[in-house]
Design a protein around this motif. Structure first.
Motif, short mmCIF file in Angstrom:
data_model
loop_
_atom_site.label_atom_id
_atom_site.label_comp_id
_atom_site.label_asym_id
_atom_site.label_seq_id
_atom_site.Cartn_x
_atom_site.Cartn_y
_atom_site.Cartn_z
N UNK A 360 116.93 -57.17 32.99
CA UNK A 360 117.67 -56.26 33.87
C UNK A 360 119.18 -56.43 33.66
N UNK A 361 119.92 -55.32 33.80
CA UNK A 361 121.36 -55.32 33.64
C UNK A 361 121.99 -54.52 34.79
N UNK A 362 123.14 -54.93 35.29
CA UNK A 362 124.01 -55.99 34.75
C UNK A 362 123.58 -57.39 35.13
N UNK A 363 122.72 -57.51 36.15
CA UNK A 363 122.25 -58.83 36.57
C UNK A 363 120.73 -58.89 36.49
N UNK A 364 120.24 -60.10 36.22
CA UNK A 364 118.79 -60.29 36.18
C UNK A 364 118.20 -60.17 37.58
N UNK A 365 116.92 -59.81 37.64
CA UNK A 365 116.24 -59.60 38.92
C UNK A 365 115.03 -60.51 39.02
N UNK A 366 114.69 -60.91 40.25
CA UNK A 366 113.50 -61.70 40.52
C UNK A 366 112.84 -61.27 41.80
N UNK A 404 118.52 -66.18 36.27
CA UNK A 404 117.21 -66.80 36.50
C UNK A 404 117.05 -68.13 35.78
N UNK A 405 117.98 -68.49 34.92
CA UNK A 405 117.92 -69.77 34.21
C UNK A 405 116.96 -69.78 33.04
N UNK A 410 115.01 -74.29 28.98
CA UNK A 410 114.13 -75.16 29.74
C UNK A 410 112.89 -74.39 30.17
N UNK A 411 111.67 -74.95 29.94
CA UNK A 411 110.45 -74.25 30.35
C UNK A 411 110.35 -74.16 31.86
N UNK A 412 109.81 -73.04 32.33
CA UNK A 412 109.64 -72.82 33.76
C UNK A 412 108.22 -72.41 34.07
N UNK A 413 107.83 -72.68 35.29
CA UNK A 413 106.53 -72.22 35.78
C UNK A 413 106.63 -70.74 36.09
N UNK A 414 105.75 -69.95 35.46
CA UNK A 414 105.83 -68.50 35.63
C UNK A 414 105.44 -68.08 37.04
N UNK A 415 104.80 -68.96 37.80
CA UNK A 415 104.37 -68.62 39.15
C UNK A 415 105.34 -69.13 40.22
N UNK A 416 106.50 -69.64 39.80
CA UNK A 416 107.49 -70.16 40.74
C UNK A 416 108.86 -69.58 40.38
N UNK A 417 109.57 -69.09 41.39
CA UNK A 417 110.92 -68.58 41.19
C UNK A 417 111.89 -69.50 41.93
N UNK A 419 115.02 -70.00 43.63
CA UNK A 419 115.99 -69.09 44.25
C UNK A 419 117.37 -69.71 44.43
N UNK A 420 117.54 -70.97 44.10
CA UNK A 420 118.86 -71.58 44.22
C UNK A 420 119.82 -70.93 43.21
N UNK A 421 120.95 -70.52 43.69
CA UNK A 421 121.94 -69.87 42.84
C UNK A 421 121.73 -68.38 42.71
N UNK A 422 120.69 -67.82 43.34
CA UNK A 422 120.44 -66.39 43.28
C UNK A 422 120.93 -65.72 44.56
N UNK A 423 121.27 -64.46 44.44
CA UNK A 423 121.70 -63.67 45.59
C UNK A 423 120.50 -62.94 46.17
N UNK A 424 120.29 -63.13 47.46
CA UNK A 424 119.14 -62.53 48.13
C UNK A 424 119.43 -61.07 48.45
N UNK A 425 118.53 -60.19 47.99
CA UNK A 425 118.67 -58.77 48.27
C UNK A 425 117.77 -58.32 49.40
N UNK A 426 116.48 -58.73 49.36
CA UNK A 426 115.51 -58.37 50.40
C UNK A 426 114.71 -59.60 50.77
#
Length: 559
Positions: A360-366, A404-405, A410-417, A419-426
């Motif tokens: 996603x652009x301009x910022x990544x989404x989660x 999203x880092x 670094x490997x991440x768990x695909x079932x865990x997001x 949220x530290x450092x992310x901006x909450x939209x909803x």
């Protein structure tokens, strides 16, 4: 009076009584004898069972590396020490391998000499007839002839006929001292008892070798397939893959699997409310190709009915829903479109969803949230699922924007997001509220012109567990051999029997032949007396026309 000895004399006497040193060769011989004792093998087998216990107490890295990492993180003091002692890698640890190898060597050292010794015993002749048969645990006598004018057989004839009868009963026999006036026959049976014992230990070796072969050359992998998608048995196509120690990726069978459809059957019996809605059956329709270019085969996959492709087993181990979602970014471009695998959390398939959109652009989404297969809302409350069936699907999501880092490597768990450092939209706690997507509201725009999310469809997915264990069949065969050998060693009795015939006269001076016989068991044999009675019945039927008379002594009757 005894003369007192000087210290030098006492030292010289102690030196004379001291056992000479064994030396390196003697120590090696002594260690080998201790290792190859059957008692040592039993102790090592017990130690192997005890050493396997930590494998069930602590998470194992080969099965779930994330669980090991979480355990070490939750136990910062004890966790690293447990890892140093390889308690998270029990079955590949140096101490478990050492016990395993010692047990293998001990069994080999026990079985080979024992088998050679038994082979020599089998080829040797039965032991000679003892002088005093009457001292054997089971002793009998029968007299032939001297009654009703019946003529007694000669001792030589009686012994030869007895030897033939014993041979028919499974004894190996040797006739001794014919023509001496007191001929005899030595007989032995039950040699298969020791064969069963040897087979049991050889089969244990087979089990050890088979398990080692499976851990060295086998593999286990997991794959989630959504309806309409395919899986090719290559290393890059697995979601997780656990190879054996010496596994080579070139050994993978080049088969492919396509999930055409999946059907879950739920209990719809309203007369049984306690079990209403519980799953009763799972069935997947697959198209399988054994190799590239091979003809496709339609296969029906169910629980406990795995697919077998040239020795590789494919098991149906999980299922769930995969909502199809389209995400557009702030520039209006489609950043993601496709199914998202969810994880069921209860009996009505309320499933957690995590979606990361790094393009996603301009910022990544989660996005994180829940899929409700049958969503029901009362009095304006948050909807919840009341049935596992796909009757009124809905999505309740929280959305985030930011880094999203995923670009850091670094490997991440695909079932865990994270949220530290992310901006909450909803979210539930946000003024914008959560995102609700259902049959009426399929598309929602994200706040601050960050794009949109659209709920397109819901598909089913299955979780496959792929196993390849080259030691599985040999281990099963070894188990059957071990079981058969154990039955043989328990129920076959090893016995020896001796029969001697002598010529005499009865009280009326008529010539008779006395047949005396005794039995001896190798080890405990509570059926030895019954065997003696069977031999008595055998002689009676054999010389029925020779005026056979029985007068015998049992071991309990002897003075």
């Amino acid at each position: 009076m005894t003369k007192a000895r000087t210290p030098r004399e006492r030292k010289a006497q102690r030196s004379a009584l001291e056992v000479p040193a064994l030396g390196p060769v003697g120590m090696a011989r002594w260690a080998w004898r201790q290792l190859t004792k059957m008692s040592t093998a039993l102790v090592l087998l017990l130690l192997l069972a005890i050493a396997a216990v930590p494998g069930s107490l602590f998470p194992q890295r080969v099965q779930d590396p994330d669980a090991v990492a979480d355990y070490i993180k939750a136990n910062p003091v004890m966790g690293p020490w447990l890892d140093r002692f390889q308690l998270f890698d029990v079955f590949s640890s140096y101490w478990f391998s050492a016990i395993y190898l010692l047990l293998f060597i001990s069994l080999v050292g026990c079985v080979i000499p024992r088998a050679l010794q038994h082979f020599k015993a089998w080829r040797s002749k039965p032991p000679r007839t003892p002088r005093r048969i009457s001292r054997l645990p089971q002793y009998r006598k029968v007299m032939l002839g001297g009654r009703d004018g019946a003529e007694a057989p000669t001792p030589d004839d009686a012994v030869e006929q007895a030897a033939a009868a014993l041979k028919k009963r499974g004894y190996r026999v040797q006739v001794q001292d014919l023509g001496t006036g007191a001929p005899s026959v030595a007989a032995e049976r039950g040699m298969l008892k020791e064969v069963g014992n040897i087979l049991f230990h050889v089969a244990l070796l087979g089990v050890l070798i088979s398990v080692a072969a499976g851990s060295l050359f086998g593999y286990k992998g997991q794959k989630v397939i959504v309806e309409g998608e395919s899986f090719v048995n290559t290393l890059v196509d697995y979601d997780s893959f656990n190879p054996g120690t010496n596994f080579n990726a070139d050994w993978l069978n080049p088969f492919s699997v396509t999930l055409n459809s999946f059907e879950a059957t739920f209990n719809r019996d309203t007369s049984d409310p306690d079990h209403y809605g519980q799953p009763t059956d799972f069935n997947a329709d697959l198209t399988v190709r054994d190799s590239p270019g091979a003809d496709p085969q339609d296969v029906h996959l169910a629980v406990n009915k795995p697919l077998n492709v040239d020795g590789t087993k494919v098991y149906l181990v999980g299922n769930g829903y995969a909502p199809v979602i389209r995400v557009k970014d702030g520039k209006g471009d489609v950043a993601y479109e496709g199914p998202v695998v969810t994880v069921p959390s209860d009996s009505v398939y309320t499933s957690s969803l995590t979606l990361k959109v790094p393009d996603a652009r301009p910022d990544q989404l989660g996005f994180v949230g829940l899929l409700l297969p049958t969503a029901v809302s009362q009095d304006g409350s948050i909807p919840k699922s009341v049935d596992p069936g796909l009757n009124n699907p809905a999505l309740i999501l929280s959305s985030y924007t930011g880094d999203l880092g995923l670009d850091g490597g670094q490997p991440q768990n695909v079932y865990v997001l994270d949220t530290q450092g992310l901006t909450e939209l909803n979210s539930m706690s946000n003024s914008n509220g959560p995102i609700l997507l259902d049959g009426e509201h399929r598309k929602v725009d994200l706040p601050d012109s960050n794009g949109s999310i659209e709920f397109l469809d819901v598909k089913r997915y299955v979780g496959l567990d792929v196993h390849s264990d080259p030691g599985r069949i040999p281990a099963f065969v070894s188990f059957l051999v071990a079981f058969g050998g154990l039955i043989m060693s328990l129920f076959i009795a090893r016995r020896r029997a001796w029969v001697r015939a002598t010529e005499t006269e009865d009280a009326q001076g008529v010539r008779c032949t006395v047949l005396e016989y005794g039995l001896l068991a190798r080890g405990e044999d509570h059926r030895l007396g019954a065997e003696a009675e069977k031999l008595t019945a055998l002689w009676t039927s054999l010389w029925e026309d020779r005026g056979v008379r029985e007068y015998h002594l049992k071991s309990s009757d002897k003075a």
